[in-house]
Design an enzyme around this catalytic site. Structure first.
Site, PDB file in Angstrom:
ATOM      1  CE  LYS A  32      55.831  42.939  37.368  1.00  0.00           C
ATOM      2  NZ  LYS A  32      54.958  42.814  38.542  1.00  0.00           N
ATOM      3  CE  LYS A  67      48.789  50.149  33.433  1.00  0.00           C
ATOM      4  NZ  LYS A  67      48.608  50.097  34.906  1.00  0.00           N
ATOM      5  CE  LYS A  98      45.689  45.646  38.953  1.00  0.00           C
ATOM      6  NZ  LYS A  98      46.519  46.729  38.392  1.00  0.00           N
ATOM      7  CB  THR A 146      52.766  54.830  40.130  1.00  0.00           C
ATOM      8  OG1 THR A 146      53.039  53.438  40.302  1.00  0.00           O
ATOM      9  CG2 THR A 146      51.481  54.998  39.355  1.00  0.00           C
ATOM     10  CG  ASN A 153      52.810  54.485  46.186  1.00  0.00           C
ATOM     11  OD1 ASN A 153      53.676  55.226  46.628  1.00  0.00           O
ATOM     12  ND2 ASN A 153      53.038  53.605  45.246  1.00  0.00           N
ATOM     13  CB  SER A 168      57.193  46.178  38.238  1.00  0.00           C
ATOM     14  OG  SER A 168      56.495  46.423  39.428  1.00  0.00           O
TER      15      SER A 168
HETATM   16  N1  GLU Z   1      49.493  47.905  39.994  1.00  0.00           N
HETATM   17  C1  GLU Z   1      50.308  48.693  39.116  1.00  0.00           C
HETATM   18  C2  GLU Z   1      49.569  48.971  37.824  1.00  0.00           C
HETATM   19  O1  GLU Z   1      48.369  48.935  37.769  1.00  0.00           O
HETATM   20  C3  GLU Z   1      51.688  48.107  38.925  1.00  0.00           C
HETATM   21  C4  GLU Z   1      51.722  46.738  38.354  1.00  0.00           C
HETATM   22  C5  GLU Z   1      53.114  46.103  38.372  1.00  0.00           C
HETATM   23  O2  GLU Z   1      54.048  46.749  38.815  1.00  0.00           O
HETATM   24  O3  GLU Z   1      53.214  44.963  37.931  1.00  0.00           O
HETATM   25  O4  GLU Z   1      50.160  49.312  36.827  1.00  0.00           O
END
Ligand code: GLU
Length: 426
Positions: A67, A91, A103, A187, A218, A355
């Site tokens: 993810k 994370k 990513k 976030t 955001n 998410s």
């Molecule tokens: N881009 C966000 C992060 O760095 C969200 C990633 C997601 O929701 O999968 O955590």
């Protein structure tokens, strides 16, 4: 300076001193599982053909499908995407979300593309990645300069390829396409819950606490408003063009309003009512980091606080809303100065948490109210923040190392449970 991935691995090395992990798991976590580089041809509005470079990295899938977001930015490269995938792995484990880390990114300046060109590029990216992603394989989401509109195009393109509607392949979608209520503010709200949980432990109450925020996208803008409404004094904010500072505090709703109308926070300085109401000064992004404030929030890009400027930082508390804003060398300098750094893998985890909620809703076909989403987010953020805090206290270590220790024990358990799996599984 170390490559970003080598720097990220330093955090792993440090955490390994405090937790007993089998050698196999350590070896596995040093390298990304798979990295894909693609060329995406796009027919531009003027009829010319332009080829863009895109990436997707799946770092580790021991705890579930991988993810992570997709970023559109001129500086995107494979090293950056690999490190961001590494951070996503830790994370998701730190928050106990049943996902691994991934990513993606495309190297471009999104401000230079028309809406139609952006759509072609987003769909082209999914065409190139179609065999690499999936709702039970790897699930993209928004990141820097990507949003719900782009996620909608990506989900739609994947569904066209698969000949069926598959909302769970991407999160952060428009609500009308299976997005979750509360994902857009998640976030910022997650960071807010972490701040509200930790600051009282340092004896710091909202009233009178001064805050500087680098980044007004955001995450940064929504968080600025949440803090403002909770009584914090947000004295400085900035975007990629630069920032504004007012020692008596900024009127954040007006700054947001101006930013939305003009695309620049500095416009507040010379136009509109806020400008007349209180005195501002202009600060650069570098100066903002060095302000004398209680709380510093880097909410833009990685590598902002490095060995070159760490000794100039004055804020006693840094909450990392961006991914990787503080390098490992800077960590050591900040620790010597007694500065507490609350790590990205905890502070900005609200995004991936919602998410996950979106993915669960897509799988079940049953959608939650905004109150339900936000309540579950608060429960999760508060619980894991408390856990990481307790780990830091028990082991007498900094909060970043505690977050890695916390995540590592969960990752090691999953890697161990897989036994001696050797096959490559997509
Ligand atoms: N881009 C966000 C992060 O760095 C969200 C990633 C997601 O929701 O999968 O955590």
């Amino acid at each position: 300076m170390l490559s970003l991935l080598a720097d990220a691995n330093q955090r792993l090395e440090k955490a390994l001193r405090y937790v007993a992990i089998p050698e196999d798991a350590i070896e596995r976590l040093k390298f990304p599982k798979a990295s894909l580089t693609v060329s995406i041809p796009v027919r531009m509005d003027d009829g010319s053909l332009k080829v863009f470079q895109g990436y997707r990295v799946r770092y580790d899938d021991s705890r579930g499908p991988t993810k992570g977001g997709v970023r559109f930015h001129p500086s995107v490269n494979l090293d950056e995407v690999q490190s961001l995938a590494f951070w996503m792995t830790f994370k998701c484990a730190a928050l106990n979300i049943p996902f691994g880390g991934a990513k993606g990114g495309i190297t471009l300046n999104p401000k230079e593309l028309s809406r139609f060109e952006l759509e072609s590029l987003s769909r082209g990216y999914i065409n190139a990645l179609a065999d690499f992603i999936g709702p039970d394989i790897d699930i993209p989401a928004p990141d820097v300069y990507t949003n719900a509109m782009i996620m909608g195009w990506m989900m739609d393109q994947y569904s066209i390829i698969q000949r069926q509607i598959i909302p769970g392949v991407v999160t952060g979608k428009p609500i009308s396409m299976g997005g979750s209520l509360g994902r857009e503010t998640a976030t910022a709200l997650g960071a807010f819950f972490t701040i509200q949980t930790l600051l009282p432990k340092f004896g710091q109450a909202p009233q009178g606490t001064t805050v500087a925020i680098q980044g007004f996208g955001n995450a940064g803008a929504v968080l600025a408003e949440l803090l403002f409404k909770a009584g914090y004094k947000v004295v400085a904010v900035s975007d990629s063009q630069g920032g504004i500072y007012a020692s008596q505090g900024l009127d954040i709703p007006s700054v947001r309003h101006t930013k939305e109308a003009t695309r620049s926070v500095q416009a507040v300085y010379c136009q509109g009512s806020v400008c007349n109401a209180i005195e501002h000064s202009v600060v650069t992004n570098a100066e903002l980091l060095e302000l004398e404030v209680d709380v510093l929030i880097p909410a833009a890009l990685e590598n902002q606080i490095t060995a070159a400027n760490a000794h100039l930082i004055k804020a006693p508390y840094i909450f990392e809303v961006a991914n990787g804003p503080v390098t490992s060398e800077a960590d050591a300098i900040l620790a010597e100065k007694g500065i507490q750094v609350i790590p990205d893998i905890l502070v900005n985890a609200g995004g991936v948490t919602v998410s996950y909620f979106e993915w669960v809703q897509n799988k079940s076909g049953f959608y939650w109210s905004l109150e339900e989403v936000n309540q579950r987010l608060q429960d999760k953020m508060t619980e894991e923040t408390e856990w990481i805090w307790a780990t830091a206290q028990d082991l007498a270590i900094d909060l970043r190392t505690a977050a890695y220790v916390h995540a590592l024990s969960r990752l090691a358990e999953a890697i161990g449970a897989q036994g001696t799996r050797k096959d490559y599984i997509k």
